[in-house]
Design a protein around this motif. Structure first.
Motif, PDB file in Angstrom:
ATOM      1  N   ARG A 196     -12.712  -9.611  -7.333  1.00  0.00           N
ATOM      2  CA  ARG A 196     -13.380  -8.320  -7.175  1.00  0.00           C
ATOM      3  C   ARG A 196     -14.629  -8.418  -6.309  1.00  0.00           C
ATOM      4  O   ARG A 196     -14.870  -7.567  -5.451  1.00  0.00           O
ATOM      5  N   ASN A 199     -13.919  -8.504  -2.608  1.00  0.00           N
ATOM      6  CA  ASN A 199     -13.526  -7.184  -2.117  1.00  0.00           C
ATOM      7  C   ASN A 199     -14.733  -6.257  -2.009  1.00  0.00           C
ATOM      8  O   ASN A 199     -14.855  -5.474  -1.051  1.00  0.00           O
ATOM      9  N   GLU A 200     -15.637  -6.349  -2.978  1.00  0.00           N
ATOM     10  CA  GLU A 200     -16.829  -5.497  -2.952  1.00  0.00           C
ATOM     11  C   GLU A 200     -17.716  -5.826  -1.756  1.00  0.00           C
ATOM     12  O   GLU A 200     -18.286  -4.924  -1.134  1.00  0.00           O
ATOM     13  N   ARG A 203     -16.296  -4.132   1.198  1.00  0.00           N
ATOM     14  CA  ARG A 203     -16.516  -2.677   1.140  1.00  0.00           C
ATOM     15  C   ARG A 203     -17.965  -2.328   1.464  1.00  0.00           C
ATOM     16  O   ARG A 203     -18.241  -1.301   2.081  1.00  0.00           O
TER      17      ARG A 203
END
Length: 259
Positions: A196, A199-200, A203
């Motif tokens: 996670r 991915n953050e 982003r």
């Protein structure tokens, strides 16, 4: 070759002994050289830490460990129009200029580049390795961000003198746990970070253009990095459930994003 300071040189027995030693020494040298070549190749394509793990036998799919780290994700601005404006070989040179800027700065400041995702760089600054604290890892990442910005100025100076368009990049910085290990299929594995937090970080970088800053960070990063930060409020990140508070970095690397 062998040499001696004995006035009459080597005896026949000496020569036979040296030839016998030489054959055994050649085998030992060959093994050592091949091991070093393998290490150099793995360091070049995977990075020193990942290369060492693979050489030690961590080659099964699913092999890995959870690592707490500062995560760096940077991306070249306007890569599609730049690529469309020149031959592929020239664009390859552009990419290498950018990677020298971003990835080079990461490695120069103790980080490890894990992947080149198209024109993006995914890297980490491990926390806990060799006594590195989260503050030290954040400081190293900030130093890399500032150095990357300085390298970009020099690259653009050279490009401008040659009539080339200037380059720019966006950078997302985050702190979190990632799974550091082998992913893929049994016949083709990749040593990388997943999870996670990775991915953050990607982003967060994707918001740099929208928010008008080259460098953005999460609250987790900004709270551990001893410098001035400006909150840009909470934002919804694609694929992330809860809103993220995003901060702009004040300093050398905190210029406005290229249009």
């Amino acid at each position: 070759s062998w040499t001696t300071d004995r006035p009459k040189g080597f005896t026949d027995d000496d020569v036979q002994s040296l030839l016998r030693i030489q054959r055994r020494l050649a085998v030992a040298c060959k093994i050592t050289i091949k091991t070093q070549i393998a290490q150099n190749v793995l360091d070049t394509y995977l990075g020193p830490s990942s290369g060492r793990r693979v050489l030690e036998g961590q080659i099964q799919r699913g092999d890995g460990e959870v690592t707490h780290a500062v995560i760096w994700y940077s991306d070249l601005r306007n890569s599609t129009p730049i690529a469309d404006s020149m031959p592929a070989r020239d664009f390859l040179g552009v990419l290498n200029d950018y990677f020298e800027c971003a990835a080079g700065a990461v490695m120069a400041n103790g980080g490890e580049v894990l992947r080149f995702v198209g024109d993006a760089v995914l890297a980490i600054f491990p926390i806990g390795d060799d006594g590195s604290t989260v503050t030290k890892a954040c400081e190293a990442a900030m130093a890399a961000a500032n150095e990357a910005a300085e390298r970009m100025v020099e690259i653009n100076r050279r490009r401008g003198a040659a009539g080339g368009v200037p380059l720019a990049f966006g950078l997302g910085l985050h702190v979190g746990d990632v799974l550091y290990g082998n992913i893929g299929v049994p016949e083709r594995l990749e040593f990388s970070v997943i999870g996670r937090a990775a991915n953050e970080a990607a982003r967060i970088e994707s918001m740099t253009k929208e928010l008008g800053h080259d460098v953005l960070a999460s609250r987790d990063f900004a709270s551990c990095a001893p410098m001035a930060w400006t909150s840009l409020g909470e934002h919804r990140l694609k694929g992330v459930g809860e809103p993220f508070e995003i901060f702009a970095m004040a300093g050398k690397a905190a210029g406005k994003a290229a249009e």
